[in-house]
Motif scaffolding. Sequence first.
Motif, mmCIF file in Angstrom:
data_model
loop_
_atom_site.group_PDB
_atom_site.id
_atom_site.type_symbol
_atom_site.label_atom_id
_atom_site.label_comp_id
_atom_site.label_asym_id
_atom_site.label_seq_id
_atom_site.Cartn_x
_atom_site.Cartn_y
_atom_site.Cartn_z
ATOM 1 N N ARG A 116 35.493 23.284 65.570
ATOM 2 C CA ARG A 116 36.554 22.579 64.854
ATOM 3 C C ARG A 116 36.153 22.150 63.448
ATOM 4 O O ARG A 116 37.023 21.930 62.598
ATOM 5 C CB ARG A 116 37.025 21.364 65.656
ATOM 6 N N ASP A 117 34.858 22.021 63.158
ATOM 7 C CA ASP A 117 34.412 21.573 61.833
ATOM 8 C C ASP A 117 33.582 22.628 61.110
ATOM 9 O O ASP A 117 32.849 22.302 60.166
ATOM 10 C CB ASP A 117 33.596 20.281 61.956
ATOM 11 N N LEU A 118 33.686 23.887 61.527
ATOM 12 C CA LEU A 118 32.804 24.911 60.985
ATOM 13 C C LEU A 118 33.430 25.734 59.858
ATOM 14 O O LEU A 118 32.742 26.566 59.271
ATOM 15 C CB LEU A 118 32.356 25.870 62.104
ATOM 16 N N PHE A 119 34.701 25.520 59.554
ATOM 17 C CA PHE A 119 35.323 26.326 58.504
ATOM 18 C C PHE A 119 34.668 26.048 57.155
ATOM 19 O O PHE A 119 34.435 24.895 56.776
ATOM 20 C CB PHE A 119 36.822 26.043 58.425
ATOM 21 N N ILE A 120 34.371 27.118 56.428
ATOM 22 C CA ILE A 120 33.740 27.007 55.104
ATOM 23 C C ILE A 120 34.809 27.230 54.044
ATOM 24 O O ILE A 120 35.371 28.330 53.942
ATOM 25 C CB ILE A 120 32.618 28.044 54.932
ATOM 26 N N PRO A 121 35.167 26.215 53.248
ATOM 27 C CA PRO A 121 36.198 26.405 52.223
ATOM 28 C C PRO A 121 35.704 27.310 51.106
ATOM 29 O O PRO A 121 34.500 27.537 50.932
ATOM 30 C CB PRO A 121 36.464 24.983 51.716
ATOM 31 N N ALA A 122 36.627 27.837 50.352
ATOM 32 C CA ALA A 122 36.284 28.706 49.228
ATOM 33 C C ALA A 122 35.516 27.923 48.175
ATOM 34 O O ALA A 122 35.727 26.727 47.968
ATOM 35 C CB ALA A 122 37.553 29.302 48.632
ATOM 36 N N SER A 123 34.608 28.614 47.512
ATOM 37 C CA SER A 123 33.856 27.960 46.439
ATOM 38 C C SER A 123 34.779 27.706 45.248
ATOM 39 O O SER A 123 35.785 28.385 45.049
ATOM 40 C CB SER A 123 32.675 28.837 46.019
ATOM 41 N N ARG A 124 34.419 26.734 44.444
ATOM 42 C CA ARG A 124 35.203 26.406 43.252
ATOM 43 C C ARG A 124 34.720 27.276 42.090
ATOM 44 O O ARG A 124 33.549 27.215 41.702
ATOM 45 C CB ARG A 124 35.039 24.933 42.889
ATOM 46 N N LEU A 125 35.618 28.073 41.555
ATOM 47 C CA LEU A 125 35.301 28.938 40.423
ATOM 48 C C LEU A 125 36.198 28.586 39.244
ATOM 49 O O LEU A 125 37.342 28.167 39.422
ATOM 50 C CB LEU A 125 35.508 30.410 40.790
ATOM 51 N N SER A 126 35.662 28.775 38.066
ATOM 52 C CA SER A 126 36.494 28.661 36.879
ATOM 53 C C SER A 126 37.228 29.983 36.679
ATOM 54 O O SER A 126 36.896 31.000 37.290
ATOM 55 C CB SER A 126 35.633 28.347 35.660
ATOM 56 N N LEU A 127 38.226 29.978 35.806
ATOM 57 C CA LEU A 127 38.940 31.214 35.529
ATOM 58 C C LEU A 127 38.020 32.270 34.944
ATOM 59 O O LEU A 127 38.173 33.470 35.223
ATOM 60 C CB LEU A 127 40.098 30.925 34.567
ATOM 61 N N GLU A 128 37.052 31.847 34.140
ATOM 62 C CA GLU A 128 36.113 32.801 33.552
ATOM 63 C C GLU A 128 35.238 33.419 34.633
ATOM 64 O O GLU A 128 34.998 34.640 34.636
ATOM 65 C CB GLU A 128 35.244 32.102 32.496
ATOM 66 N N GLU A 129 34.742 32.609 35.575
ATOM 67 C CA GLU A 129 33.933 33.142 36.665
ATOM 68 C C GLU A 129 34.752 34.061 37.551
ATOM 69 O O GLU A 129 34.263 35.096 38.025
ATOM 70 C CB GLU A 129 33.344 31.996 37.487
ATOM 71 N N TYR A 130 36.008 33.700 37.777
ATOM 72 C CA TYR A 130 36.887 34.519 38.603
ATOM 73 C C TYR A 130 37.154 35.860 37.932
ATOM 74 O O TYR A 130 37.128 36.922 38.581
ATOM 75 C CB TYR A 130 38.193 33.765 38.841
ATOM 76 N N ALA A 131 37.392 35.846 36.614
ATOM 77 C CA ALA A 131 37.677 37.080 35.888
ATOM 78 C C ALA A 131 36.473 38.009 35.866
ATOM 79 O O ALA A 131 36.620 39.238 35.750
ATOM 80 C CB ALA A 131 38.121 36.759 34.458
ATOM 81 N N ALA A 132 35.256 37.453 35.969
ATOM 82 C CA ALA A 132 34.050 38.271 35.935
ATOM 83 C C ALA A 132 33.788 38.994 37.251
ATOM 84 O O ALA A 132 32.934 39.891 37.308
ATOM 85 C CB ALA A 132 32.847 37.403 35.578
ATOM 86 N N LEU A 133 34.513 38.636 38.323
ATOM 87 C CA LEU A 133 34.319 39.293 39.604
ATOM 88 C C LEU A 133 34.953 40.681 39.595
ATOM 89 O O LEU A 133 35.860 40.976 38.807
ATOM 90 C CB LEU A 133 34.950 38.458 40.721
ATOM 91 N N SER A 134 34.490 41.526 40.497
ATOM 92 C CA SER A 134 35.104 42.843 40.668
ATOM 93 C C SER A 134 36.476 42.666 41.302
ATOM 94 O O SER A 134 36.764 41.631 41.912
ATOM 95 C CB SER A 134 34.225 43.722 41.560
ATOM 96 N N PRO A 135 37.366 43.646 41.174
ATOM 97 C CA PRO A 135 38.697 43.522 41.799
ATOM 98 C C PRO A 135 38.615 43.233 43.297
ATOM 99 O O PRO A 135 39.415 42.437 43.818
ATOM 100 C CB PRO A 135 39.345 44.876 41.507
ATOM 101 N N ARG A 136 37.685 43.859 43.985
ATOM 102 C CA ARG A 136 37.561 43.615 45.416
ATOM 103 C C ARG A 136 37.155 42.183 45.694
ATOM 104 O O ARG A 136 37.694 41.516 46.584
ATOM 105 C CB ARG A 136 36.557 44.585 46.033
ATOM 106 N N ARG A 137 36.182 41.673 44.930
ATOM 107 C CA ARG A 137 35.723 40.300 45.139
ATOM 108 C C ARG A 137 36.803 39.298 44.759
ATOM 109 O O ARG A 137 36.927 38.239 45.390
ATOM 110 C CB ARG A 137 34.451 40.047 44.326
ATOM 111 N N ARG A 138 37.615 39.628 43.739
ATOM 112 C CA ARG A 138 38.725 38.729 43.395
ATOM 113 C C ARG A 138 39.742 38.677 44.532
ATOM 114 O O ARG A 138 40.261 37.613 44.858
ATOM 115 C CB ARG A 138 39.394 39.171 42.091
ATOM 116 N N GLY A 139 40.017 39.853 45.114
ATOM 117 C CA GLY A 139 40.943 39.871 46.238
ATOM 118 C C GLY A 139 40.425 39.069 47.423
ATOM 119 O O GLY A 139 41.173 38.316 48.056
#
Length: 420
Positions: free
Chosen positions: A35-58
């Motif tokens: 019940r307490d094991l879910f790992i939330p998404a990491s916090r990224l800035s728009l610049e960090e998000y844009a630097a990811l590959s299309p697959r990683r962004r998806g």
Amino acid sequence: MADRPDESGIVPFLRAGSAPDRTRREGWQQWRGQRDLFIPASRLSLEEYAALSPRRRGLHDIHRTATHMNIGLLETPMSAKVTKLMRARLRNNALNFGPGTRDGLMISGGGYLGKTETACAAAAAFEDVWRDLHHQLLPPPVEGTRDLFVPVAYCRTPVRATPKGLCATILDFYGAPHPKTLNGLIRAVKDSLRDHRTTALLLDDITRLRLHREDDQDTLDLIRELMDLNVTLVLIGVNIPRSGLVRGGFADASTGQWIVPPIHASKSHNPAAATQTERRFDLVDLDPFDYDTSEGMTAFIEHLAGIEDRLRLFRAWPGMLTEGEMPEYLYRRTRGIVGLLKRLIEDGSSDAIESGTEMLTPEQLAAIPIRLGNLADRDPSEIPEIPTAEPLPAQPKPTARRRGRNTVFDDRGDRAAGGA
């Protein structure tokens, strides 16, 4: 990163298999452990998000959506009151080794207020402590009991309740066989509760009992009979005081407990149901947020702040849900009902990701209706009235300047006539 696949290639936030069925022992244990094991998404800035590959962004977008869908039940002043009372009742009754009836607990409230999740979370926390204590003090099998230790059992009241149906529901939790006769079913239920050393029995949707039917009256009598088995009975339902479950009961002025006598003792066709022993329950209400007092407004805004902290929207800002007109707007849309608020935020966040706005505003949320799913197995009394989405007040239009009168042909009287 939190959304990076592990060595097996499975992304950690994806669930393998179906959701745990808490009405079965295996499903309850699976839910309790995860019940307490879910790992939330990491916090990224728009610049960090844009630097990811299309697959990683998806993948990150899916992880963000999963984070918004699994915000969980945040504690409120109302749920904290229920949790405190329930944990104390479970602990005190479990440590009472004398014979006799254990005082029960009734958790009442409207639909989508988190009654079930609050009660299950409190029961799971109690079981964590009780299992740890049990393994320290009684690690070997206990003579006269089964090796399988089941401190908490969670069941839902059958839609059309009968004593046989309720017994079958409880036995299904343990995976136990069903005897053919009613007496055999009742005996098997008592044996399962005792042999597995169950100290808490949660019965959800208890207001499915319609006490104008004799079967429902016998079912309620059977439920009360189970209180003699050193088991804390927790009944969960919508508006219990008006359901008839405490019919004939009265509140003890000295303790505040409801004292509920048997419905009948002579007409029941269930030979093991009714007894002459009065049953005692604490009745606690889980209410929506109150926005009419300063304390209620503060609690609601703090709840919104907790939700805001769990959102993963790129253009969100501190105070997005707690400042300006947003708190009052969210209260009008949900009337302070946590389940409706959760659904609105979930759908609004998904829309913000898909549309690319990456923020929540009253204008955006005004176009999103609150739709409640999974209603097939819900009693109609569990479904709250959903407030109609009110259109945002229109901005006042600038006042149009009045067109001046044409003065070309006016006689001004101060000019000399032409040719004079």
